[in-house]
Design a protein around this motif. Sequence first.
Motif, PDB file in Angstrom:
ATOM      1  N   GLY A   1      14.919   3.911  -0.314  1.00 48.60           N
ATOM      2  CA  GLY A   1      16.143   4.088  -1.096  1.00 48.60           C
ATOM      3  C   GLY A   1      15.910   4.152  -2.590  1.00 48.60           C
ATOM      4  O   GLY A   1      16.828   3.875  -3.377  1.00 48.60           O
ATOM      5  N   SER A   2      14.704   4.550  -2.999  1.00 52.52           N
ATOM      6  CA  SER A   2      14.379   4.561  -4.430  1.00 52.52           C
ATOM      7  C   SER A   2      14.992   5.736  -5.176  1.00 52.52           C
ATOM      8  O   SER A   2      14.831   5.846  -6.392  1.00 52.52           O
ATOM      9  CB  SER A   2      12.856   4.584  -4.610  1.00 52.52           C
ATOM     10  N   TYR A   3      15.678   6.620  -4.448  1.00 60.07           N
ATOM     11  CA  TYR A   3      16.326   7.769  -5.079  1.00 60.07           C
ATOM     12  C   TYR A   3      17.748   7.448  -5.535  1.00 60.07           C
ATOM     13  O   TYR A   3      18.395   8.275  -6.177  1.00 60.07           O
ATOM     14  CB  TYR A   3      16.381   8.937  -4.088  1.00 60.07           C
TER      15      TYR A   3
ATOM     16  N   PHE B   1       0.821  -1.217   0.000  1.00 58.87           N
ATOM     17  CA  PHE B   1       0.000   0.000   0.000  1.00 58.87           C
ATOM     18  C   PHE B   1       0.856   1.269   0.000  1.00 58.87           C
ATOM     19  O   PHE B   1       0.401   2.320  -0.448  1.00 58.87           O
ATOM     20  CB  PHE B   1      -0.944   0.002   1.205  1.00 58.87           C
ATOM     21  N   ILE B   2       2.092   1.186   0.501  1.00 60.54           N
ATOM     22  CA  ILE B   2       2.933   2.384   0.540  1.00 60.54           C
ATOM     23  C   ILE B   2       3.354   2.820  -0.859  1.00 60.54           C
ATOM     24  O   ILE B   2       3.818   3.943  -1.042  1.00 60.54           O
ATOM     25  CB  ILE B   2       4.179   2.172   1.421  1.00 60.54           C
ATOM     26  N   TYR B   3       3.191   1.931  -1.852  1.00 63.00           N
ATOM     27  CA  TYR B   3       3.535   2.279  -3.228  1.00 63.00           C
ATOM     28  C   TYR B   3       2.363   2.960  -3.954  1.00 63.00           C
ATOM     29  O   TYR B   3       2.464   3.267  -5.130  1.00 63.00           O
ATOM     30  CB  TYR B   3       3.970   1.043  -4.004  1.00 63.00           C
ATOM     31  N   CYS B   4       1.258   3.175  -3.239  1.00 58.52           N
ATOM     32  CA  CYS B   4       0.074   3.775  -3.864  1.00 58.52           C
ATOM     33  C   CYS B   4       0.082   5.297  -3.806  1.00 58.52           C
ATOM     34  O   CYS B   4      -0.721   5.941  -4.480  1.00 58.52           O
ATOM     35  CB  CYS B   4      -1.199   3.262  -3.180  1.00 58.52           C
ATOM     36  N   PHE B   5       0.980   5.876  -2.988  1.00 56.20           N
ATOM     37  CA  PHE B   5       0.929   7.318  -2.779  1.00 56.20           C
ATOM     38  C   PHE B   5       1.232   8.100  -4.054  1.00 56.20           C
ATOM     39  O   PHE B   5       0.685   9.183  -4.262  1.00 56.20           O
ATOM     40  CB  PHE B   5       1.891   7.727  -1.668  1.00 56.20           C
ATOM     41  N   GLY B   6       2.101   7.579  -4.901  1.00 54.58           N
ATOM     42  CA  GLY B   6       2.387   8.258  -6.162  1.00 54.58           C
ATOM     43  C   GLY B   6       1.165   8.316  -7.056  1.00 54.58           C
ATOM     44  O   GLY B   6       0.834   9.362  -7.624  1.00 54.58           O
ATOM     45  N   GLY B   7       0.472   7.176  -7.175  1.00 59.01           N
ATOM     46  CA  GLY B   7      -0.740   7.143  -7.980  1.00 59.01           C
ATOM     47  C   GLY B   7      -1.838   8.016  -7.405  1.00 59.01           C
ATOM     48  O   GLY B   7      -2.573   8.680  -8.153  1.00 59.01           O
ATOM     49  N   LEU B   8      -1.961   8.030  -6.074  1.00 58.87           N
ATOM     50  CA  LEU B   8      -2.967   8.873  -5.438  1.00 58.87           C
ATOM     51  C   LEU B   8      -2.651  10.355  -5.656  1.00 58.87           C
ATOM     52  O   LEU B   8      -3.561  11.164  -5.858  1.00 58.87           O
ATOM     53  CB  LEU B   8      -3.033   8.565  -3.940  1.00 58.87           C
TER      54      LEU B   8
ATOM     55  N   LEU C   1      18.141  11.074 -11.187  1.00 57.08           N
ATOM     56  CA  LEU C   1      17.531  12.136 -11.983  1.00 57.08           C
ATOM     57  C   LEU C   1      16.032  12.206 -11.732  1.00 57.08           C
ATOM     58  O   LEU C   1      15.456  13.299 -11.641  1.00 57.08           O
ATOM     59  CB  LEU C   1      17.826  11.921 -13.466  1.00 57.08           C
ATOM     60  N   ASN C   2      15.404  11.063 -11.615  1.00 59.08           N
ATOM     61  CA  ASN C   2      13.965  11.045 -11.362  1.00 59.08           C
ATOM     62  C   ASN C   2      13.646  11.615  -9.977  1.00 59.08           C
ATOM     63  O   ASN C   2      12.605  12.257  -9.777  1.00 59.08           O
ATOM     64  CB  ASN C   2      13.424   9.620 -11.475  1.00 59.08           C
ATOM     65  N   TRP C   3      14.540  11.388  -9.020  1.00 63.72           N
ATOM     66  CA  TRP C   3      14.367  11.978  -7.690  1.00 63.72           C
ATOM     67  C   TRP C   3      14.421  13.503  -7.775  1.00 63.72           C
ATOM     68  O   TRP C   3      13.599  14.196  -7.159  1.00 63.72           O
ATOM     69  CB  TRP C   3      15.446  11.451  -6.755  1.00 63.72           C
ATOM     70  N   MET C   4      15.348  14.032  -8.547  1.00 69.06           N
ATOM     71  CA  MET C   4      15.460  15.481  -8.699  1.00 69.06           C
ATOM     72  C   MET C   4      14.226  16.057  -9.381  1.00 69.06           C
ATOM     73  O   MET C   4      13.733  17.135  -9.011  1.00 69.06           O
ATOM     74  CB  MET C   4      16.733  15.828  -9.468  1.00 69.06           C
ATOM     75  N   VAL C   5      13.714  15.338 -10.389  1.00 70.13           N
ATOM     76  CA  VAL C   5      12.485  15.787 -11.052  1.00 70.13           C
ATOM     77  C   VAL C   5      11.328  15.773 -10.063  1.00 70.13           C
ATOM     78  O   VAL C   5      10.500  16.693 -10.031  1.00 70.13           O
ATOM     79  CB  VAL C   5      12.178  14.888 -12.262  1.00 70.13           C
ATOM     80  N   GLY C   6      11.259  14.748  -9.222  1.00 63.03           N
ATOM     81  CA  GLY C   6      10.208  14.676  -8.213  1.00 63.03           C
ATOM     82  C   GLY C   6      10.276  15.826  -7.230  1.00 63.03           C
ATOM     83  O   GLY C   6       9.240  16.375  -6.827  1.00 63.03           O
TER      84      GLY C   6
ATOM     85  N   PHE D   1       3.891  14.400  -0.049  1.00 59.25           N
ATOM     86  CA  PHE D   1       4.821  14.266   1.071  1.00 59.25           C
ATOM     87  C   PHE D   1       4.990  12.804   1.455  1.00 59.25           C
ATOM     88  O   PHE D   1       6.117  12.324   1.673  1.00 59.25           O
ATOM     89  CB  PHE D   1       4.312  15.084   2.254  1.00 59.25           C
ATOM     90  N   LEU D   2       3.884  12.059   1.526  1.00 57.83           N
ATOM     91  CA  LEU D   2       3.958  10.639   1.854  1.00 57.83           C
ATOM     92  C   LEU D   2       4.692   9.865   0.762  1.00 57.83           C
ATOM     93  O   LEU D   2       5.472   8.945   1.050  1.00 57.83           O
ATOM     94  CB  LEU D   2       2.544  10.073   2.045  1.00 57.83           C
ATOM     95  N   HIS D   3       4.452  10.229  -0.489  1.00 54.26           N
ATOM     96  CA  HIS D   3       5.154   9.582  -1.604  1.00 54.26           C
ATOM     97  C   HIS D   3       6.655   9.849  -1.524  1.00 54.26           C
ATOM     98  O   HIS D   3       7.469   8.949  -1.738  1.00 54.26           O
ATOM     99  CB  HIS D   3       4.588  10.105  -2.923  1.00 54.26           C
ATOM    100  N   THR D   4       7.019  11.085  -1.187  1.00 55.18           N
ATOM    101  CA  THR D   4       8.435  11.437  -1.049  1.00 55.18           C
ATOM    102  C   THR D   4       9.081  10.660   0.092  1.00 55.18           C
ATOM    103  O   THR D   4      10.217  10.180  -0.035  1.00 55.18           O
ATOM    104  CB  THR D   4       8.587  12.951  -0.802  1.00 55.18           C
ATOM    105  N   LEU D   5       8.371  10.505   1.201  1.00 52.81           N
ATOM    106  CA  LEU D   5       8.897   9.712   2.318  1.00 52.81           C
ATOM    107  C   LEU D   5       9.116   8.264   1.908  1.00 52.81           C
ATOM    108  O   LEU D   5      10.130   7.649   2.269  1.00 52.81           O
ATOM    109  CB  LEU D   5       7.927   9.785   3.500  1.00 52.81           C
ATOM    110  N   ARG D   6       8.152   7.711   1.159  1.00 45.36           N
ATOM    111  CA  ARG D   6       8.301   6.319   0.702  1.00 45.36           C
ATOM    112  C   ARG D   6       9.531   6.163  -0.172  1.00 45.36           C
ATOM    113  O   ARG D   6      10.329   5.224   0.003  1.00 45.36           O
ATOM    114  CB  ARG D   6       7.035   5.901  -0.058  1.00 45.36           C
ATOM    115  N   VAL D   7       9.715   7.085  -1.113  1.00 49.43           N
ATOM    116  CA  VAL D   7      10.870   7.017  -2.012  1.00 49.43           C
ATOM    117  C   VAL D   7      12.174   7.122  -1.220  1.00 49.43           C
ATOM    118  O   VAL D   7      13.141   6.391  -1.481  1.00 49.43           O
ATOM    119  CB  VAL D   7      10.787   8.137  -3.070  1.00 49.43           C
TER     120      VAL D   7
END
Length: 224
Positions: free
Chosen positions: A116-118, A40-47, A124-129, A106-112
């Motif tokens: 360690g998804s950054y 469920f923590i991977y749903c924050f981006g889609g939400l 580069l995708n982290w910087m875009v985010g 904010f929750l999506h950023t915390l999950r990433v």
Amino acid sequence: MLNKIYDWVDERLDITPIWRDIADHEVPEHVNPAHHFSAFIYCFGGLTFFVTVIQILSGMFLTMYYTPDIENAWKSVYYLQNEVAFGEIVRGMHHWGASLVIVMMFLHTLRVFFTGSYKKPRELNWMVGVMIFIVMLGLGFTGYLLPWDMKALFATKVGIEIAASVPFIGEWIKILLAGDATILGAQTLTRFFAIHVFFLPAALLGLLAAHFIMIRRQGISGPL
């Protein structure tokens, strides 16, 4: 009926390969709630994206009635909320959605961050985010003034003074946002409206496109 329309379009534009590429894209097992409770923590981006779409659609509706003028801004908001059919609901969706999208992001950023998804190869995708996050905050700040009531006026004045305190470029930022006037006025409202409706949404759509393309190329990151 829909199948006939789809076949008609597909015959001319050959959209089936594009649709298959999207629909048949495999999702990693660790983001499937049926296999992993923590998925469920991977749903924050889609939400976040879902709420962003609601913000865009409701904002388009609001601009049909809003007047970016100090004499009529508050009146147009009042008319929209009290006279237009479903206007109060749509404005409420846009108002509360502005806060909700920040919470979801904010929750999506915390999950990433905590998964360690950054890290390589997704730096580069982290910087875009992060830039998307900044644009979202800018949208919230510029949109707050548009109702042109006393609360929005004083809150924006505080925000502009904070921006003006930035070393070296603070005064330029203040002039960009408020204009040359020493007090908030017509020029300020017009600039905030233009930034909120044109400049920041254009930046947001470009950054989102880059974000999604990189996600598609690199895939969803693995579990912690």
